[in-house]
Design a protein around this motif. Structure first.
Motif, PDB file in Angstrom:
ATOM      1  N   GLN A   5     -45.101 -78.120 -59.778  1.00  0.00           N
ATOM      2  CA  GLN A   5     -44.786 -79.422 -59.172  1.00  0.00           C
ATOM      3  C   GLN A   5     -43.924 -79.241 -57.925  1.00  0.00           C
ATOM      4  N   LEU A   6     -42.939 -78.363 -58.023  1.00  0.00           N
ATOM      5  CA  LEU A   6     -42.055 -78.095 -56.903  1.00  0.00           C
ATOM      6  C   LEU A   6     -42.840 -77.563 -55.704  1.00  0.00           C
ATOM      7  N   LEU A   7     -43.721 -76.606 -55.954  1.00  0.00           N
ATOM      8  CA  LEU A   7     -44.506 -76.011 -54.872  1.00  0.00           C
ATOM      9  C   LEU A   7     -45.557 -76.965 -54.321  1.00  0.00           C
ATOM     10  N   CYS A   8     -45.888 -77.960 -55.098  1.00  0.00           N
ATOM     11  CA  CYS A   8     -46.853 -78.961 -54.649  1.00  0.00           C
ATOM     12  C   CYS A   8     -46.191 -80.039 -53.794  1.00  0.00           C
ATOM     13  N   LEU A  14     -40.357 -81.084 -46.965  1.00  0.00           N
ATOM     14  CA  LEU A  14     -39.738 -80.286 -45.904  1.00  0.00           C
ATOM     15  C   LEU A  14     -40.346 -80.610 -44.543  1.00  0.00           C
ATOM     16  N   GLY A  15     -41.661 -80.749 -44.504  1.00  0.00           N
ATOM     17  CA  GLY A  15     -42.331 -81.065 -43.244  1.00  0.00           C
ATOM     18  C   GLY A  15     -41.895 -82.408 -42.694  1.00  0.00           C
ATOM     19  N   GLN A  51     -35.351 -72.773 -47.431  1.00  0.00           N
ATOM     20  CA  GLN A  51     -35.147 -73.962 -48.266  1.00  0.00           C
ATOM     21  C   GLN A  51     -35.805 -73.854 -49.638  1.00  0.00           C
ATOM     22  N   LEU A  52     -37.050 -73.451 -49.638  1.00  0.00           N
ATOM     23  CA  LEU A  52     -37.783 -73.428 -50.908  1.00  0.00           C
ATOM     24  C   LEU A  52     -37.300 -72.291 -51.808  1.00  0.00           C
ATOM     25  N   ALA A  72     -47.292 -72.911 -48.606  1.00  0.00           N
ATOM     26  CA  ALA A  72     -46.184 -73.826 -48.332  1.00  0.00           C
ATOM     27  C   ALA A  72     -45.944 -73.978 -46.834  1.00  0.00           C
ATOM     28  N   VAL A  73     -46.056 -72.901 -46.096  1.00  0.00           N
ATOM     29  CA  VAL A  73     -45.878 -72.954 -44.637  1.00  0.00           C
ATOM     30  C   VAL A  73     -46.956 -73.840 -44.018  1.00  0.00           C
TER      31      VAL A  73
END
Length: 100
Positions: A5-8, A14-15, A51-52, A72-73
């Motif tokens: 969930q966090l990575l999703c 952040l963007g 951040q992540l 993520a990037v």
């Protein structure tokens, strides 16, 4: 929130935050929000990595793998660019309406 969930969700957050910060800085400097997205992929990579990985560390989770970092990037950069361009387009549209 679990790791998936966090990575999703976090890269998009952040963007959006990155775009807002650049929009505010640009306006604070008295410059117009115009043209293409001023951010770069290396900036996105640094932001995501810092951040992540900090967020993961605080949750006692392993740091990002290479594939997680890459995904993520891409998401962070795409969201920031989309948000910036939406504001730039709206600004241009409003300027054209005022000029009529």
């Amino acid at each position: 929130m679990d790791r998936s969930q966090l990575l999703c969700t976090e890269p998009s957050v952040l963007g959006a935050s990155w775009a807002r910060a650049l929009l505010e800085r640009t306006r604070d400097e008295g410059r117009p929000v115009d043209g293409g997205w001023p951010g770069t992929l290396p900036e996105a990579r640094a932001l995501v990595s810092t951040q992540l990985n900090r967020e993961l560390s605080e949750r006692a989770m392993p740091v990002l793998s290479a594939s997680e970092l890459s995904a993520a990037v891409t998401t962070t950069y795409s969201r920031a660019k989309r948000d910036w361009l939406a504001v730039a387009q709206a600004t241009r549209h409003n300027e054209l309406r005022r000029a009529r």
